[in-house]
Design an enzyme around this catalytic site. Structure first.
Site, short mmCIF file in Angstrom:
data_model
loop_
_atom_site.label_atom_id
_atom_site.label_comp_id
_atom_site.label_asym_id
_atom_site.label_seq_id
_atom_site.Cartn_x
_atom_site.Cartn_y
_atom_site.Cartn_z
N GLY A 200 0.83 -1.22 0.00
CA GLY A 200 0.00 0.00 0.00
C GLY A 200 0.86 1.25 0.00
CG LEU A 201 4.16 3.75 -2.48
CD1 LEU A 201 5.20 3.26 -1.49
CD2 LEU A 201 4.80 3.87 -3.87
CB ALA B 184 -2.47 -0.86 7.98
NE ARG B 185 -8.36 1.12 11.15
CZ ARG B 185 -7.67 2.23 11.41
NH1 ARG B 185 -6.40 2.16 11.73
NH2 ARG B 185 -8.26 3.41 11.40
CG ASP C 197 0.39 1.03 16.45
OD1 ASP C 197 0.67 1.17 17.66
OD2 ASP C 197 -0.33 1.82 15.81
CD GLU D 230 -6.47 -1.90 17.66
OE1 GLU D 230 -6.92 -0.75 17.87
OE2 GLU D 230 -5.81 -2.18 16.67
CG HIS E 103 -4.62 1.88 17.01
ND1 HIS E 103 -5.69 1.25 16.42
CD2 HIS E 103 -4.28 2.87 16.15
CE1 HIS E 103 -5.97 1.84 15.26
NE2 HIS E 103 -5.13 2.83 15.08
CB ALA E 104 0.65 4.31 20.32
CB ALA E 105 1.48 4.04 14.55
#
Ligand code: NAI
Length: 345
Positions: free
Chosen positions: A153-154, A237-238, A262, A267, A295-297
């Site tokens: 995924g770019l 991502a997810r 992440d 979650e 999930h802190a990215a």
């Protein structure tokens, strides 16, 4: 104007939102389930600012009597029924540009941490600063120059990660079936059309695609089996894109070297979830091979302000000036049928 925040994830007042929306009336709830928010609040809202824990499905959309915009505090919009909103003339928007730098930095930080052995050194020195004073124990250390950094995924974040990976000496390849062949931003990187081929080449695989029907479980047993032996998987991502049970097995059998996650399918995770349990008390085969972050990215104080201000600004611009930004369900409106915003709400 009444702005409903059904699943607020900030403490106290909606101060940053007020910076953009002035004297709007905020209906702030801290629910996870839409049923915990009174029907009267759904019905009264002119706009909804949605965090990430709550799904806006067709049943919720039916409760929206006045709503003219839903804005996701964030990039991903997989939990909003875009079509149901469009059927009620409600544009759904996201905030795509608040934390690109943070997420890309996080993905690279994970790659560097595992490839430089930081989890192992930190743990060993905390356990015993004398016996732990040795450089040769981390399992995944490698020189980066010439290693392949494979991006799934770019898009915005994928490109930001690509630029950083290139600066560290990686040979950057990407798989993105939806990126036009002449996309200039992709020019410095190697396109690898076949995902299996990219996974077979990459020493680090970093996932930056959205969660869709197509990407749900994309990194499952079959594709994890295509990864180069000893490679690292990074998912910022997810969660549901990666099958964590299959990943754990792949690390145990040695086909995947390690991972940094992440995001997780659930979650926070259930404490008994095998991945969470193994992280808490790592078996010897997992030592130094797994990083979890909550999930802190996206997070920095700066991105946090931008996220909240920009979400509210999107409401202000649509309801106040008729300017719609970052609409993600326009394709569900018949051609030319997006409703108008307009002042005076
Ligand atoms: P973007 O929309 O700019 O880029 C996504 C890219 O993925 C696009 O180029 C698209 O063509 C590509 N793609 C779609 N389906 C694909 C597939 N099947 N295989 C390979 N590529 C595919 O999105 P952006 O801003 O780069 O964000 C990416 C994701 O990062 C978001 O969808 C979101 O879920 C996640 N995210 C996570 C955060 C965190 O804190 N962990 C924060 C922000 C975003």
């Amino acid at each position: 104007m009444k702005v409903l925040i059904p699943d607020a994830q900030f403490p106290g007042e909606p101060a940053f939102e007020r910076d953009a929306l002035g004297d709007a009336e905020f209906l702030v709830h801290r629910a996870r389930d839409p049923l915990q928010v009174p029907d009267s609040a759904w019905a009264a809202a002119d706009a909804i600012l949605l965090w990430q824990d709550m799904a806006i499905d067709r049943a919720v959309v039916r409760k929206l009597a006045r709503c003219r915009i839903v804005v996701r505090h964030g990039v991903g919009f997989d939990r909003v029924d875009l079509e149901a909103c469009a059927e009620r003339n409600i544009p759904v928007c996201n905030v795509p540009d608040y934390g690109t730098e943070e997420v890309a930095n996080h993905a690279l930080a994970c790659a560097l941490a595992l490839r430089r052995g930081l989890p192992t050194y930190t743990e060993m020195l905390a356990l015993d600063p004398v016996a732990g004073w040795r450089w040769d124990t981390p399992p995944l250390i490698r020189r980066l120059t010439g290693q392949v950094f494979g991006i799934v995924g770019l898009g915005r974040i994928g490109r930001a990660a690509a630029a950083r990976a290139k600066a560290f000496g990686f040979d950057v390849g990407f798989h993105d079936p939806y990126l036009p062949a002449d996309e200039p931003a992709a020019a410095p990187y190697r396109r690898i059309d076949d995902l299996g081929e990219m996974l077979a080449q990459a020493d680090v695989v970093s996932v930056h695609c959205p969660l869709t029907r197509e990407t749900h479980g994309l990194l499952g047993e079959a594709n994890l089996g295509c990864m180069k032996k000893g490679a690292i998987l990074i998912n910022t991502a997810r969660g549901p894109i990666v099958d964590t049970a299959a990943l754990l097995k792949a690390i145990e059998t040695g086909s995947v070297g390690g991972a940094a996650l992440d995001v997780l399918p659930q979650e926070p995770p259930d404490p008994d979830d095998p991945l969470a349990a193994a992280y808490r008390v790592p078996p010897s085969w997992l030592a130094g091979r797994l990083i979890l972050t909550p999930h802190a990215a996206f997070y920095s104080p700066e991105s946090w302000y931008d996220l909240r201000y920009k979400a509210a600004e999107t409401v202000r611009d649509w309801l106040g000036k008729g300017v719609l930004r970052n609409c993600v369900n326009a394709h569900f409106f018949p051609a030319g049928a997006l409703p108008s915003g307009g002042a005076g709400v």
